[in-house]
Write a protein that holds these residues in place. Structure first.
Motif, PDB file in Angstrom:
ATOM      1  N   VAL A   1       4.700  19.427   4.344  1.00  0.00           N
ATOM      2  CA  VAL A   1       4.964  18.016   4.060  1.00  0.00           C
ATOM      3  C   VAL A   1       5.528  17.413   5.338  1.00  0.00           C
ATOM      4  CG1 VAL A   1       6.537  16.483   2.808  1.00  0.00           C
ATOM      5  CG2 VAL A   1       5.269  18.248   1.565  1.00  0.00           C
ATOM      6  N   GLU A   2       5.096  16.217   5.680  1.00  0.00           N
ATOM      7  CA  GLU A   2       5.566  15.570   6.903  1.00  0.00           C
ATOM      8  C   GLU A   2       7.094  15.530   6.935  1.00  0.00           C
ATOM      9  OE1 GLU A   2       4.026  14.626   9.509  1.00  0.00           O
ATOM     10  OE2 GLU A   2       1.908  14.483   8.936  1.00  0.00           O
ATOM     11  N   GLY A   3       7.658  15.988   8.039  1.00  0.00           N
ATOM     12  CA  GLY A   3       9.106  15.994   8.189  1.00  0.00           C
ATOM     13  C   GLY A   3       9.800  17.126   7.468  1.00  0.00           C
ATOM     14  N   ASP A   4       9.029  17.953   6.749  1.00  0.00           N
ATOM     15  CA  ASP A   4       9.589  19.099   6.006  1.00  0.00           C
ATOM     16  C   ASP A   4      10.656  18.680   5.007  1.00  0.00           C
ATOM     17  OD1 ASP A   4       7.982  20.804   7.583  1.00  0.00           O
ATOM     18  OD2 ASP A   4       9.505  20.854   9.157  1.00  0.00           O
ATOM     19  N   SER A   5      10.591  17.433   4.541  1.00  0.00           N
ATOM     20  CA  SER A   5      11.568  16.928   3.573  1.00  0.00           C
ATOM     21  C   SER A   5      10.970  15.717   2.867  1.00  0.00           C
ATOM     22  CB  SER A   5      12.884  16.565   4.269  1.00  0.00           C
ATOM     23  OG  SER A   5      12.705  15.463   5.129  1.00  0.00           O
ATOM     24  N   PRO A   6      11.602  15.223   1.795  1.00  0.00           N
ATOM     25  CA  PRO A   6      11.023  14.117   1.037  1.00  0.00           C
ATOM     26  C   PRO A   6      10.849  12.856   1.869  1.00  0.00           C
ATOM     27  CG  PRO A   6      12.728  15.199  -0.242  1.00  0.00           C
ATOM     28  CD  PRO A   6      12.815  15.758   1.140  1.00  0.00           C
ATOM     29  N   SER A   7       9.721  12.182   1.630  1.00  0.00           N
ATOM     30  CA  SER A   7       9.475  10.900   2.292  1.00  0.00           C
ATOM     31  C   SER A   7      10.275   9.798   1.600  1.00  0.00           C
ATOM     32  CB  SER A   7       7.991  10.559   2.253  1.00  0.00           C
ATOM     33  OG  SER A   7       7.557  10.418   0.904  1.00  0.00           O
ATOM     34  N   LEU A   8      10.442   8.686   2.306  1.00  0.00           N
ATOM     35  CA  LEU A   8      11.080   7.508   1.721  1.00  0.00           C
ATOM     36  C   LEU A   8      10.035   6.478   1.321  1.00  0.00           C
ATOM     37  CD1 LEU A   8      14.196   7.109   4.050  1.00  0.00           C
ATOM     38  CD2 LEU A   8      13.981   8.364   1.893  1.00  0.00           C
ATOM     39  N   SER A   9       9.116   6.159   2.231  1.00  0.00           N
ATOM     40  CA  SER A   9       8.032   5.204   1.971  1.00  0.00           C
ATOM     41  C   SER A   9       6.774   5.725   2.616  1.00  0.00           C
ATOM     42  CB  SER A   9       8.382   3.822   2.517  1.00  0.00           C
ATOM     43  OG  SER A   9       7.361   2.887   2.209  1.00  0.00           O
ATOM     44  N   THR A  10       5.703   5.895   1.816  1.00  0.00           N
ATOM     45  CA  THR A  10       4.488   6.573   2.267  1.00  0.00           C
ATOM     46  C   THR A  10       3.269   5.891   1.653  1.00  0.00           C
ATOM     47  OG1 THR A  10       5.723   8.657   2.304  1.00  0.00           O
ATOM     48  CG2 THR A  10       3.333   8.828   2.319  1.00  0.00           C
ATOM     49  N   PRO A  11       2.123   5.879   2.361  1.00  0.00           N
ATOM     50  CA  PRO A  11       0.895   5.335   1.752  1.00  0.00           C
ATOM     51  C   PRO A  11       0.578   5.996   0.423  1.00  0.00           C
ATOM     52  CG  PRO A  11       0.572   5.629   4.111  1.00  0.00           C
ATOM     53  CD  PRO A  11       1.918   6.233   3.782  1.00  0.00           C
ATOM     54  N   LYS A  12       0.145   5.174  -0.524  1.00  0.00           N
ATOM     55  CA  LYS A  12      -0.118   5.639  -1.882  1.00  0.00           C
ATOM     56  C   LYS A  12      -1.351   6.554  -1.945  1.00  0.00           C
ATOM     57  CE  LYS A  12       1.612   1.459  -4.190  1.00  0.00           C
ATOM     58  NZ  LYS A  12       1.228   0.300  -5.042  1.00  0.00           N
ATOM     59  N   PRO A  13      -1.428   7.396  -2.975  1.00  0.00           N
ATOM     60  CA  PRO A  13      -2.682   8.095  -3.257  1.00  0.00           C
ATOM     61  C   PRO A  13      -3.805   7.089  -3.485  1.00  0.00           C
ATOM     62  CG  PRO A  13      -0.884   8.987  -4.565  1.00  0.00           C
ATOM     63  CD  PRO A  13      -0.361   7.757  -3.925  1.00  0.00           C
ATOM     64  N   VAL A  14      -5.027   7.531  -3.221  1.00  0.00           N
ATOM     65  CA  VAL A  14      -6.189   6.634  -3.320  1.00  0.00           C
ATOM     66  C   VAL A  14      -6.887   6.839  -4.658  1.00  0.00           C
ATOM     67  CG1 VAL A  14      -8.397   5.998  -2.287  1.00  0.00           C
ATOM     68  CG2 VAL A  14      -6.472   6.682  -0.816  1.00  0.00           C
ATOM     69  N   PHE A  15      -6.900   5.777  -5.492  1.00  0.00           N
ATOM     70  CA  PHE A  15      -7.624   5.802  -6.754  1.00  0.00           C
ATOM     71  C   PHE A  15      -8.352   4.482  -6.945  1.00  0.00           C
ATOM     72  CE2 PHE A  15      -4.344   9.027  -7.542  1.00  0.00           C
ATOM     73  CZ  PHE A  15      -5.150  10.054  -8.008  1.00  0.00           C
TER      74      PHE A  15
ATOM     75  N   GLN B   1       0.813  -1.202   0.000  1.00  0.00           N
ATOM     76  CA  GLN B   1       0.000   0.000   0.000  1.00  0.00           C
ATOM     77  C   GLN B   1       0.858   1.268   0.000  1.00  0.00           C
ATOM     78  OE1 GLN B   1      -2.721  -0.288   3.303  1.00  0.00           O
ATOM     79  NE2 GLN B   1      -3.378  -2.339   2.718  1.00  0.00           N
ATOM     80  N   ASN B   2       2.155   1.125   0.086  1.00  0.00           N
ATOM     81  CA  ASN B   2       3.059   2.268   0.108  1.00  0.00           C
ATOM     82  C   ASN B   2       3.736   2.471  -1.248  1.00  0.00           C
ATOM     83  OD1 ASN B   2       2.431   2.450   2.802  1.00  0.00           O
ATOM     84  ND2 ASN B   2       4.536   2.423   3.522  1.00  0.00           N
ATOM     85  N   TYR B   3       4.227   3.660  -1.477  1.00  0.00           N
ATOM     86  CA  TYR B   3       5.121   3.920  -2.596  1.00  0.00           C
ATOM     87  C   TYR B   3       6.444   4.401  -2.028  1.00  0.00           C
ATOM     88  CZ  TYR B   3       4.633   8.982  -2.024  1.00  0.00           C
ATOM     89  OH  TYR B   3       4.677  10.259  -1.532  1.00  0.00           O
ATOM     90  N   ASN B   4       7.487   4.300  -2.831  1.00  0.00           N
ATOM     91  CA  ASN B   4       8.817   4.740  -2.425  1.00  0.00           C
ATOM     92  C   ASN B   4       9.290   5.870  -3.324  1.00  0.00           C
ATOM     93  OD1 ASN B   4       9.030   2.648  -0.449  1.00  0.00           O
ATOM     94  ND2 ASN B   4       9.619   1.213  -2.067  1.00  0.00           N
ATOM     95  N   ASN B   5       9.948   6.858  -2.740  1.00  0.00           N
ATOM     96  CA  ASN B   5      10.651   7.872  -3.520  1.00  0.00           C
ATOM     97  C   ASN B   5      12.044   7.382  -3.863  1.00  0.00           C
ATOM     98  OD1 ASN B   5       9.043  10.161  -4.149  1.00  0.00           O
ATOM     99  ND2 ASN B   5       9.047  10.773  -1.991  1.00  0.00           N
ATOM    100  N   PRO B   6      12.566   7.655  -5.064  1.00  0.00           N
ATOM    101  CA  PRO B   6      11.920   8.454  -6.111  1.00  0.00           C
ATOM    102  C   PRO B   6      10.826   7.700  -6.841  1.00  0.00           C
ATOM    103  CG  PRO B   6      14.022   7.636  -6.907  1.00  0.00           C
ATOM    104  CD  PRO B   6      13.929   7.234  -5.460  1.00  0.00           C
ATOM    105  N   ILE B   7       9.809   8.452  -7.287  1.00  0.00           N
ATOM    106  CA  ILE B   7       8.718   7.858  -8.057  1.00  0.00           C
ATOM    107  C   ILE B   7       9.239   7.320  -9.398  1.00  0.00           C
ATOM    108  CG2 ILE B   7       6.665   8.479  -9.398  1.00  0.00           C
ATOM    109  CD1 ILE B   7       5.947   8.019  -6.578  1.00  0.00           C
ATOM    110  N   ILE B   8      10.052   8.120 -10.074  1.00  0.00           N
ATOM    111  CA  ILE B   8      10.747   7.673 -11.290  1.00  0.00           C
ATOM    112  C   ILE B   8      12.233   7.955 -11.071  1.00  0.00           C
ATOM    113  CG2 ILE B   8      11.017   7.916 -13.782  1.00  0.00           C
ATOM    114  CD1 ILE B   8       8.151   8.903 -13.944  1.00  0.00           C
ATOM    115  N   PRO B   9      13.074   6.919 -11.041  1.00  0.00           N
ATOM    116  CA  PRO B   9      14.490   7.106 -10.699  1.00  0.00           C
ATOM    117  C   PRO B   9      15.347   7.532 -11.880  1.00  0.00           C
ATOM    118  CG  PRO B   9      14.039   4.788 -10.967  1.00  0.00           C
ATOM    119  CD  PRO B   9      12.722   5.500 -11.174  1.00  0.00           C
ATOM    120  N   ARG B  10      14.876   8.501 -12.632  1.00  0.00           N
ATOM    121  CA  ARG B  10      15.692   9.085 -13.693  1.00  0.00           C
ATOM    122  C   ARG B  10      15.462  10.584 -13.696  1.00  0.00           C
ATOM    123  NH1 ARG B  10      14.683   7.103 -19.513  1.00  0.00           N
ATOM    124  NH2 ARG B  10      16.329   8.666 -19.781  1.00  0.00           N
ATOM    125  N   SER B  11      16.306  11.307 -14.388  1.00  0.00           N
ATOM    126  CA  SER B  11      16.285  12.759 -14.299  1.00  0.00           C
ATOM    127  C   SER B  11      15.079  13.345 -15.031  1.00  0.00           C
ATOM    128  CB  SER B  11      17.585  13.340 -14.878  1.00  0.00           C
ATOM    129  OG  SER B  11      17.679  14.707 -14.591  1.00  0.00           O
TER     130      SER B  11
END
Length: 324
Positions: free
Chosen positions: A310-324, A22-32
């Motif tokens: 944003v939680e932690g005032d910085s990028p998340s590592l693993s977070t619950p996904k958007p709901v669709f 149910q989580n996603y990990n950053n980066p969403i797309i690991p390319r520039s």
């Protein structure tokens, strides 16, 4: 007893796998994919565009904001804009105007602060092909040094373009089709010299002015941060949480660095999932693989005073996904 322990262990293990799924990990797309912009098109797909580290402006699509498919580029070598002959296509901004998908873009060479400018291209479909409509203006035409990082917005029946990069943020009214400056329109200065990458989000009684400060492009030494101010008027004045005017370079930080991601900024439009949660894309440098600026996403929340965070005032590592 041993069977009971085994059963409990299996239940806990399955629960852990379910939570991870149910989580996603950053980066969403690991390319520039720097300077992202996003739109939800007919058919339910989200389309995302970025600065051309992939030549000719890359386009991705997704149903859920997490799983993205590369669908091509907005231009080809034959159809790409040419008003800055050796320039790159930077910081696209996608909009839907009068039944057309309109892609405003910046075109510049690094350091070309008086020759860079802003153009527009149109398409019938979000994946293109986009037909270039040429330059709206360059820095010399509009007399604003470093005229890049445009953002289109409609407000009270009128169409406007905001732009600027560390030489002041400005706004001007556009024509009805969004493809040129309205005749006799006058530019208006909105914010100071600390900012670039403007995005304005209207929520309840406030306009929220998101921008980036610091250096974007020095790898792990990048100091980019996403910041915000707000106003009850589209044209300001915009103030930070402490009441400092953004014209005087006041700002409040939304996303700073952490041990994994640095140089985080230049956000996309905020989009909502089916649960009403707000999500924002931006780029950052992954210290574990610092080649380019990868695509990051986080949920934007709002405090009791109505300020985004944003939680932690910085990028998340693993977070619950958007709901669709």
């Amino acid at each position: 007893m041993n069977q009971l322990k085994l059963f409990i262990s299996l239940v806990l293990l399955c629960s852990s796998f379910s939570l991870l799924a149910q989580n996603y990990n950053n980066p969403i797309i690991p390319r520039s994919l720097p300077d992202p912009t996003i739109i939800k098109a007919k058919g339910g797909f989200f389309y995302l565009y970025a600065t051309e580290d992939i030549r000719n402006t890359p386009i991705y699509k997704s149903k859920n904001l997490v799983d993205w498919e590369f669908v091509g580029t907005a231009f080809t070598n034959e159809t790409r804009p040419t008003f800055e002959p050796k320039g790159g296509l930077w910081a696209p901004d996608i909009s839907y105007i009068n039944g057309k998908y309109v892609l405003h873009y910046s075109m510049s060479v690094w350091g070309g602060e008086w020759t860079c400018g802003i153009g527009a291209a149109v398409a019938d479909k979000p994946e293109g092909p986009f037909v270039d409509k040429g330059k709206l203006f360059n820095s010399t035409d509009i007399d604003v040094q470093n005229s890049i990082d445009q953002f289109y917005i409609e407000d009270k029946g009128k169409k406007y373009l905001f732009w600027g990069s560390f030489r002041g943020i400005y706004a001007i009214e556009l024509s009805k089709d969004g493809l040129s400056v309205k005749p006799e329109a006058e530019k208006k200065r909105i914010a100071g010299t600390a900012f670039e990458g403007t995005y304005i989000h209207k929520r309840e009684k406030y306009y929220y002015f998101f921008a980036s400060v610091g250096s974007c492009c020095e790898g792990v030494n990048s100091t980019y941060k996403l910041v915000v101010g707000r106003s009850k008027s589209l044209f300001g004045p915009y103030y930070d949480k402490e009441g400092k005017d953004m014209m005087d370079n006041g700002y409040s930080i939304v996303i700073g660095p952490n041990s994994r991601f640095v140089g985080n900024g230049h956000c996309s439009e905020i989009v909502q999932d089916k649960k009403g949660n707000d999500w924002i894309f931006y780029h950052g440098v992954d210290v574990e693989n610092p080649k380019g600026r990868v695509l990051l996403m986080d949920q934007v929340k709002w405090d009791k005073e109505g300020w985004p965070y944003v939680e932690g005032d910085s990028p998340s590592l693993s977070t619950p996904k958007p709901v669709f």
